[in-house]
Write a protein that holds these residues in place. Sequence first.
Motif, PDB file in Angstrom:
ATOM      1  N   SER A 125       0.982  -1.290  -0.189  1.00 12.58           N
ATOM      2  CA  SER A 125       0.057  -0.095  -0.003  1.00 12.58           C
ATOM      3  C   SER A 125       1.052   1.238  -0.024  1.00 12.58           C
ATOM      4  O   SER A 125       0.180   2.432   0.153  1.00 12.58           O
ATOM      5  CB  SER A 125      -1.039  -0.134   1.180  1.00 12.58           C
ATOM      6  N   ASN A 126       2.127   1.082  -0.088  1.00  5.76           N
ATOM      7  CA  ASN A 126       3.094   2.391  -0.346  1.00  5.76           C
ATOM      8  C   ASN A 126       2.841   3.345   1.056  1.00  5.76           C
ATOM      9  O   ASN A 126       2.682   4.277   0.816  1.00  5.76           O
ATOM     10  CB  ASN A 126       3.011   3.321  -1.527  1.00  5.76           C
ATOM     11  N   LEU A 127       3.031   2.629   2.003  1.00  4.40           N
ATOM     12  CA  LEU A 127       2.719   3.311   3.435  1.00  4.40           C
ATOM     13  C   LEU A 127       3.704   3.137   4.319  1.00  4.40           C
ATOM     14  O   LEU A 127       3.631   3.032   5.520  1.00  4.40           O
ATOM     15  CB  LEU A 127       1.486   3.603   3.933  1.00  4.40           C
ATOM     16  N   ALA A 128       4.979   2.834   3.931  1.00  7.08           N
ATOM     17  CA  ALA A 128       6.134   2.569   4.988  1.00  7.08           C
ATOM     18  C   ALA A 128       6.418   3.575   5.898  1.00  7.08           C
ATOM     19  O   ALA A 128       6.951   3.417   6.949  1.00  7.08           O
ATOM     20  CB  ALA A 128       7.529   2.289   3.964  1.00  7.08           C
ATOM     21  N   GLY A 129       6.017   4.849   5.298  1.00  8.24           N
ATOM     22  CA  GLY A 129       6.311   6.045   6.110  1.00  8.24           C
ATOM     23  C   GLY A 129       5.321   6.207   7.241  1.00  8.24           C
ATOM     24  O   GLY A 129       5.371   6.863   8.421  1.00  8.24           O
ATOM     25  N   TYR A 130       4.179   5.252   7.192  1.00 10.73           N
ATOM     26  CA  TYR A 130       3.231   5.253   8.278  1.00 10.73           C
ATOM     27  C   TYR A 130       3.458   4.443   9.231  1.00 10.73           C
ATOM     28  O   TYR A 130       2.959   4.618  10.517  1.00 10.73           O
ATOM     29  CB  TYR A 130       1.723   4.793   7.548  1.00 10.73           C
ATOM     30  N   ARG A 131       4.091   3.211   9.092  1.00 13.58           N
ATOM     31  CA  ARG A 131       4.462   2.454  10.112  1.00 13.58           C
ATOM     32  C   ARG A 131       3.031   1.433  10.397  1.00 13.58           C
ATOM     33  O   ARG A 131       2.579   1.484  11.740  1.00 13.58           O
ATOM     34  CB  ARG A 131       5.324   2.833  11.329  1.00 13.58           C
ATOM     35  N   ALA A 132       2.628   0.798   9.495  1.00 10.22           N
ATOM     36  CA  ALA A 132       1.181   0.281   9.688  1.00 10.22           C
ATOM     37  C   ALA A 132       1.478  -1.183   9.194  1.00 10.22           C
ATOM     38  O   ALA A 132       1.569  -1.601   8.161  1.00 10.22           O
ATOM     39  CB  ALA A 132       0.243   0.933   8.665  1.00 10.22           C
ATOM     40  N   SER A 133       1.134  -2.230  10.268  1.00 12.86           N
ATOM     41  CA  SER A 133       1.610  -3.577  10.366  1.00 12.86           C
ATOM     42  C   SER A 133       0.742  -4.068  11.435  1.00 12.86           C
ATOM     43  O   SER A 133       0.115  -3.414  12.299  1.00 12.86           O
ATOM     44  CB  SER A 133       2.893  -4.023  10.465  1.00 12.86           C
ATOM     45  N   PHE A 134       0.794  -5.535  11.419  1.00 16.77           N
ATOM     46  CA  PHE A 134       0.292  -6.215  12.369  1.00 16.77           C
ATOM     47  C   PHE A 134       0.460  -7.630  12.661  1.00 16.77           C
ATOM     48  O   PHE A 134       1.393  -8.057  11.754  1.00 16.77           O
ATOM     49  CB  PHE A 134      -1.607  -6.365  12.157  1.00 16.77           C
ATOM     50  N   VAL A 135       0.168  -8.208  13.735  1.00 19.19           N
ATOM     51  CA  VAL A 135       0.664  -9.759  13.797  1.00 19.19           C
ATOM     52  C   VAL A 135      -0.823 -10.394  14.158  1.00 19.19           C
ATOM     53  O   VAL A 135      -1.506  -9.638  14.803  1.00 19.19           O
ATOM     54  CB  VAL A 135       1.608  -9.987  14.952  1.00 19.19           C
ATOM     55  N   ALA A 136      -0.913 -11.608  13.567  1.00 15.98           N
ATOM     56  CA  ALA A 136      -2.044 -12.275  14.058  1.00 15.98           C
ATOM     57  C   ALA A 136      -1.624 -13.838  14.190  1.00 15.98           C
ATOM     58  O   ALA A 136      -1.014 -14.385  13.594  1.00 15.98           O
ATOM     59  CB  ALA A 136      -3.131 -12.141  12.990  1.00 15.98           C
ATOM     60  N   GLY A 137      -2.561 -14.506  14.801  1.00 16.99           N
ATOM     61  CA  GLY A 137      -2.531 -15.989  15.053  1.00 16.99           C
ATOM     62  C   GLY A 137      -2.768 -16.219  16.380  1.00 16.99           C
ATOM     63  O   GLY A 137      -4.162 -16.159  16.731  1.00 16.99           O
ATOM     64  N   ASP A 138      -2.143 -17.146  17.238  1.00 17.05           N
ATOM     65  CA  ASP A 138      -2.726 -17.593  18.565  1.00 17.05           C
ATOM     66  C   ASP A 138      -2.866 -16.755  19.267  1.00 17.05           C
ATOM     67  O   ASP A 138      -2.212 -15.955  19.733  1.00 17.05           O
ATOM     68  CB  ASP A 138      -1.273 -18.386  18.880  1.00 17.05           C
ATOM     69  N   PRO A 139      -4.377 -16.534  19.688  1.00 12.55           N
ATOM     70  CA  PRO A 139      -4.733 -15.525  20.807  1.00 12.55           C
ATOM     71  C   PRO A 139      -3.961 -15.593  21.948  1.00 12.55           C
ATOM     72  O   PRO A 139      -3.722 -14.592  22.619  1.00 12.55           O
ATOM     73  CB  PRO A 139      -6.182 -15.834  20.777  1.00 12.55           C
ATOM     74  N   ALA A 140      -3.691 -16.777  22.457  1.00 12.37           N
ATOM     75  CA  ALA A 140      -2.938 -16.857  23.965  1.00 12.37           C
ATOM     76  C   ALA A 140      -1.535 -16.173  23.766  1.00 12.37           C
ATOM     77  O   ALA A 140      -1.176 -15.200  24.589  1.00 12.37           O
ATOM     78  CB  ALA A 140      -2.695 -18.178  24.107  1.00 12.37           C
TER      79      ALA A 140
END
Length: 378
Positions: free
Chosen positions: A240-255
């Motif tokens: 999305s060409n927004l390296a300058g925003y710092r927009a990411s996430f992690v997902a998976g095991d809720p624990a």
Amino acid sequence: MTTVSGPGTGRARRAGVTLPDFPWDRLVPFAQQARAHPGGIVDLSVGTPVDPTPELVQQALAAAADAPGYPQTYGTPPLREAVAAWFARRRGVPDVDPDGVLPTIGSKELVAWLPTLLGLGAGDVVAHPAVAYPTYDVGARLAGATPLPMTSTLGPGPGTGAIGLVWVNSPGNPTGQVLGTEHLRKLVRWARSIGAVLASDECYAELGWDGVRVPSILDPEVCEGSHEGLLAVYSLSKQSNLAGYRASFVAGDPALVRELLEVRKHAGMIVPWPVQEALRVALGDDEHVAVQRERYRARREQARAALEAAGFRIDHSQAGLYLWSTRDEPCMDTVAALAARGVLVAPGDFYGAAGARHVRVALTATDERIAQLAGRLA
Ligand SMILES: Cc1ncc(COP(=O)(O)O)c(C=O)c1O
């Protein structure tokens, strides 16, 4: 990887942390030479996006500009639901639990801090691909753990210390290699058998070429229906060409995500509210990703043809933003030869000794610069 011996790193060293040398310094003379080319430098050494941030994402950021209060470290429920919906729509993962989603301040910070957030330290081993994005190694060191480049893509084999975390990176940086469902399933089984967390860095997943399928670690066929012990790390920087925003996430095991959340709340590792909103809106729009993909597809085709015509072999590179290229000579010889033509690329040994005869050619340059590449290699 070599270690730092100069000034300015004393505190880290006193704390028992030895950080890797900053290898980009080695490129400085070649960058100077390339810049002196009459047509200017064609800089294909870094993977930083150059095309505009999509209008709808900029608007989402601006619309959330009034943010007097603290945002939630966990992210809002609509943001976490947008991540789950994206996994279902784009990645073939129908069962991401929004409770197992956490926004991050770009994915580099998560890669660098995950071993620490998981409580790993001295005596623990963090395994990562042998030719890899350098931050997996850095993260292990910051935690006081031991980085272990895996010489086999199916793990380091029996008898290696207590592996607490295994990093997988598919599509890979720098190689562009994509690991298939069966390969990933074996890695999941192996990580579970040794009680290690498996984290999969998937930030190039939307950039598969020539019809290659890019499975997520959370794909039901890969993880055999359970996200236990698994984390998928994702970033919108590239798609999305927004390296300058710092927009990411992690997902998976809720624990596992709850464990990360607990520490991140205390440490103030919070994604700013306008960025959370930009992330949520960007995840809901496939159109701008398709437009960007098409730009990279065209650049890749042109760069690939130019490199092959100039005698390079391209290995892997089925996905992502790099052409893993070789003329079967030491990588610094290739770097020097290209710099003489005003082209700067990254030497493969930046990413591990096994990359010593390759260079990484990034596609993150304008159409005009990629056309220049073709002209200069002709
Ligand atoms: C494999 C890999 N992981 C993580 C990152 C970090 O991306 P960001 O911090 O912009 O989300 C990069 C950036 O180049 C990368 O190549």
